[in-house]
Design a protein around this motif. Structure first.
Motif, PDB file in Angstrom:
ATOM      1  N   VAL A  10       0.838  -1.200   0.000  1.00 32.95           N
ATOM      2  CA  VAL A  10       0.000   0.000   0.000  1.00 32.95           C
ATOM      3  C   VAL A  10       0.875   1.254   0.000  1.00 32.95           C
ATOM      4  N   VAL A  11       1.934   1.255   0.828  1.00 31.96           N
ATOM      5  CA  VAL A  11       2.834   2.412   0.871  1.00 31.96           C
ATOM      6  C   VAL A  11       3.535   2.596  -0.469  1.00 31.96           C
ATOM      7  N   LEU A  12       4.008   1.473  -1.070  1.00 28.25           N
ATOM      8  CA  LEU A  12       4.670   1.561  -2.368  1.00 28.25           C
ATOM      9  C   LEU A  12       3.712   2.052  -3.437  1.00 28.25           C
ATOM     10  N   LEU A  13       2.477   1.560  -3.411  1.00 23.79           N
ATOM     11  CA  LEU A  13       1.487   2.006  -4.392  1.00 23.79           C
ATOM     12  C   LEU A  13       1.188   3.482  -4.228  1.00 23.79           C
ATOM     13  N   GLY A  14       1.128   3.955  -2.966  1.00 18.82           N
ATOM     14  CA  GLY A  14       0.898   5.371  -2.744  1.00 18.82           C
ATOM     15  C   GLY A  14       2.042   6.228  -3.242  1.00 18.82           C
ATOM     16  N   SER A  15       3.283   5.774  -3.040  1.00 16.38           N
ATOM     17  CA  SER A  15       4.423   6.535  -3.542  1.00 16.38           C
ATOM     18  C   SER A  15       4.467   6.533  -5.052  1.00 16.38           C
ATOM     19  N   LEU A  16       4.114   5.401  -5.676  1.00 10.29           N
ATOM     20  CA  LEU A  16       4.069   5.352  -7.136  1.00 10.29           C
ATOM     21  C   LEU A  16       3.023   6.310  -7.675  1.00 10.29           C
ATOM     22  N   GLN A  17       1.848   6.326  -7.017  1.00  8.77           N
ATOM     23  CA  GLN A  17       0.794   7.222  -7.462  1.00  8.77           C
ATOM     24  C   GLN A  17       1.207   8.672  -7.298  1.00  8.77           C
ATOM     25  N   LYS A  18       1.894   8.988  -6.177  1.00  8.36           N
ATOM     26  CA  LYS A  18       2.350  10.359  -5.958  1.00  8.36           C
ATOM     27  C   LYS A  18       3.370  10.759  -7.014  1.00  8.36           C
ATOM     28  N   GLN A  19       4.315   9.861  -7.331  1.00  5.40           N
ATOM     29  CA  GLN A  19       5.323  10.169  -8.336  1.00  5.40           C
ATOM     30  C   GLN A  19       4.683  10.359  -9.701  1.00  5.40           C
ATOM     31  N   ALA A  20       3.736   9.491 -10.056  1.00  7.73           N
ATOM     32  CA  ALA A  20       3.059   9.612 -11.343  1.00  7.73           C
ATOM     33  C   ALA A  20       2.250  10.896 -11.412  1.00  7.73           C
ATOM     34  N   ASP A  21       1.594  11.265 -10.294  1.00 10.93           N
ATOM     35  CA  ASP A  21       0.802  12.496 -10.281  1.00 10.93           C
ATOM     36  C   ASP A  21       1.690  13.725 -10.474  1.00 10.93           C
ATOM     37  N   ASP A 153       8.543   1.652  -9.236  1.00 13.95           N
ATOM     38  CA  ASP A 153       8.945   3.020  -8.918  1.00 13.95           C
ATOM     39  C   ASP A 153      10.115   3.462  -9.797  1.00 13.95           C
ATOM     40  N   ILE A 154      11.092   2.565  -9.989  1.00 15.21           N
ATOM     41  CA  ILE A 154      12.231   2.901 -10.845  1.00 15.21           C
ATOM     42  C   ILE A 154      11.801   2.966 -12.303  1.00 15.21           C
ATOM     43  N   SER A 155      10.937   2.048 -12.704  1.00 15.39           N
ATOM     44  CA  SER A 155      10.483   2.022 -14.098  1.00 15.39           C
ATOM     45  C   SER A 155       9.716   3.289 -14.461  1.00 15.39           C
ATOM     46  N   LEU A 156       8.819   3.714 -13.563  1.00 13.01           N
ATOM     47  CA  LEU A 156       8.082   4.953 -13.813  1.00 13.01           C
ATOM     48  C   LEU A 156       9.001   6.163 -13.746  1.00 13.01           C
ATOM     49  N   GLY A 157       9.978   6.111 -12.835  1.00 14.78           N
ATOM     50  CA  GLY A 157      10.919   7.219 -12.747  1.00 14.78           C
ATOM     51  C   GLY A 157      11.726   7.389 -14.022  1.00 14.78           C
ATOM     52  N   ALA A 159      10.758   6.252 -17.143  1.00 11.45           N
ATOM     53  CA  ALA A 159       9.880   6.569 -18.272  1.00 11.45           C
ATOM     54  C   ALA A 159       9.335   7.992 -18.194  1.00 11.45           C
ATOM     55  N   LEU A 160       8.660   8.316 -17.087  1.00  9.85           N
ATOM     56  CA  LEU A 160       8.061   9.639 -16.960  1.00  9.85           C
ATOM     57  C   LEU A 160       9.101  10.709 -16.650  1.00  9.85           C
ATOM     58  N   GLY A 161      10.149  10.334 -15.896  1.00  6.69           N
ATOM     59  CA  GLY A 161      11.173  11.316 -15.562  1.00  6.69           C
ATOM     60  C   GLY A 161      11.903  11.835 -16.782  1.00  6.69           C
ATOM     61  N   SER A 162      12.179  10.950 -17.745  1.00  5.56           N
ATOM     62  CA  SER A 162      12.856  11.386 -18.964  1.00  5.56           C
ATOM     63  C   SER A 162      11.993  12.358 -19.754  1.00  5.56           C
ATOM     64  N   ALA A 163      10.699  12.033 -19.897  1.00  4.86           N
ATOM     65  CA  ALA A 163       9.794  12.934 -20.623  1.00  4.86           C
ATOM     66  C   ALA A 163       9.653  14.268 -19.907  1.00  4.86           C
ATOM     67  N   THR A 164       9.608  14.235 -18.576  1.00  4.97           N
ATOM     68  CA  THR A 164       9.500  15.474 -17.808  1.00  4.97           C
ATOM     69  C   THR A 164      10.740  16.338 -17.957  1.00  4.97           C
ATOM     70  N   GLN A 165      11.916  15.716 -17.961  1.00  4.59           N
ATOM     71  CA  GLN A 165      13.151  16.482 -18.112  1.00  4.59           C
ATOM     72  C   GLN A 165      13.231  17.162 -19.476  1.00  4.59           C
ATOM     73  N   ILE A 166      12.818  16.447 -20.520  1.00  3.84           N
ATOM     74  CA  ILE A 166      12.860  17.039 -21.859  1.00  3.84           C
ATOM     75  C   ILE A 166      11.873  18.198 -21.955  1.00  3.84           C
ATOM     76  N   SER A 167      10.665  17.978 -21.463  1.00  7.81           N
ATOM     77  CA  SER A 167       9.609  18.973 -21.617  1.00  7.81           C
ATOM     78  C   SER A 167       9.821  20.196 -20.730  1.00  7.81           C
ATOM     79  N   MET A 168      10.279  19.974 -19.489  1.00  3.28           N
ATOM     80  CA  MET A 168      10.345  21.059 -18.512  1.00  3.28           C
ATOM     81  C   MET A 168      11.737  21.649 -18.331  1.00  3.28           C
ATOM     82  N   PHE A 169      12.759  20.989 -18.866  1.00  5.03           N
ATOM     83  CA  PHE A 169      14.114  21.499 -18.673  1.00  5.03           C
ATOM     84  C   PHE A 169      14.830  21.760 -20.000  1.00  5.03           C
ATOM     85  N   VAL A 170      14.903  20.759 -20.849  1.00  8.34           N
ATOM     86  CA  VAL A 170      15.695  20.886 -22.077  1.00  8.34           C
ATOM     87  C   VAL A 170      15.071  21.899 -23.030  1.00  8.34           C
TER      88      VAL A 170
END
Length: 261
Positions: A10-21, A153-157, A159-170
């Motif tokens: 439950v804690v891991l699912l909540g952290s995954l949901q928070k990271q995805a959000d 958590d690592i997989s979402l980090g 996948a989504l982290g790369s897209a976020t870095q390109i869109s919001m930083f690069v």
């Protein structure tokens, strides 16, 4: 009944949901900053008169995107107590590797147009589909491996982290550096590219909103990517062939060609 594994899940699912959000919100903010210059261009009457205000809007949006990106990085670093290296050390490595990759990418970018002419496919397909697949092959493989090991958590980090870095930083950083160099670069990436970005972010946010995953969601996302790839593959043919196709229905052009021959 042992509640320990269930509580951990439950804690891991909540952290995954928070990271995805958080990543989804940042992607939506980036999309908002990309859509506004496009709407501004379509809402105006004169392209010449819109150039200055559109550049100002794009540069202001870029500053806002960078502020949001650094706020996200600060929150991420503060929440990670077991970091191997510090923020400034990681930032130094990031700047150094970015400089090296920029030098290598300059040679690649110089060959895109030649490859497009020789292969007969559009520059958009090479830049949006082929280059990211090849350039991010290690990230894609890592995300898949971590997903197989149930480390979402690592997989979402990745996948989504790369897209976020390109869109919001690069992208906003490129706009600001172009401003410093006297190059007029804005955030208007044309209707088709912006529309594909918008639909991709919306579909991804819907897929992650409940915090669960199954094969159907992955299949739908993969099919959406194939559709986007097919769209950019047929988007544009070589310029000479496109001019010939456009001139087929023009009798005056056909007569002029016959007269000249």
């Amino acid at each position: 009944m042992d509640l320990g594994p269930m509580l951990i899940f439950v804690v891991l699912l909540g952290s995954l949901q928070k990271q995805a959000d958080v990543n989804t919100l940042l992607l939506l903010l980036g999309l908002f900053c990309h859509v506004l210059p496009l709407l501004f261009r379509h809402a105006g009457r004169s392209t010449v008169l819109q150039t200055g205000p559109m550049l100002a809007l794009s540069r202001a949006s870029s500053v806002i995107m960078l502020i949001a990106c650094f706020a996200y990085l600060d929150t991420d670093v503060a929440s990670d107590e077991g970091a191997v290296i510090g923020f400034w050390s990681g930032f130094t490595w990031l700047v150094g590797m970015t400089a090296v990759i920029a030098l290598l990418s300059q040679n690649v970018v110089g060959t895109i147009e030649a490859a497009s002419d020789s292969w007969g496919i559009s520059v958009s397909f090479i830049g949006i589909i082929l280059l990211p697949i090849v350039g991010n092959a290690a990230e894609h493989a890592g995300a898949i491996i971590f997903a197989f090991k149930n480390k979402l958590d690592i997989s979402l980090g990745v996948a989504l982290g790369s897209a976020t870095q390109i869109s919001m930083f690069v992208v906003p950083l490129c706009v600001l550096f172009a401003w410093i160099m006297g190059i007029k670069m804005d955030l208007d990436f044309n209707t088709l590219e912006t529309g594909a970005l918008a639909l991709s972010i919306i579909i991804t946010s819907f897929a992650l909103q409940d915090g669960s995953s199954h094969y159907m969601k992955g299949l739908v996302l993969l099919l959406c990517y194939i559709v986007i790839g097919a769209t950019f593959f047929v988007l544009n043919t070589p310029l000479q062939h496109q001019a010939d196709v456009l001139n087929l229905g023009n009798p005056s052009t056909t007569n002029n060609r016959a007269f000249n021959t």
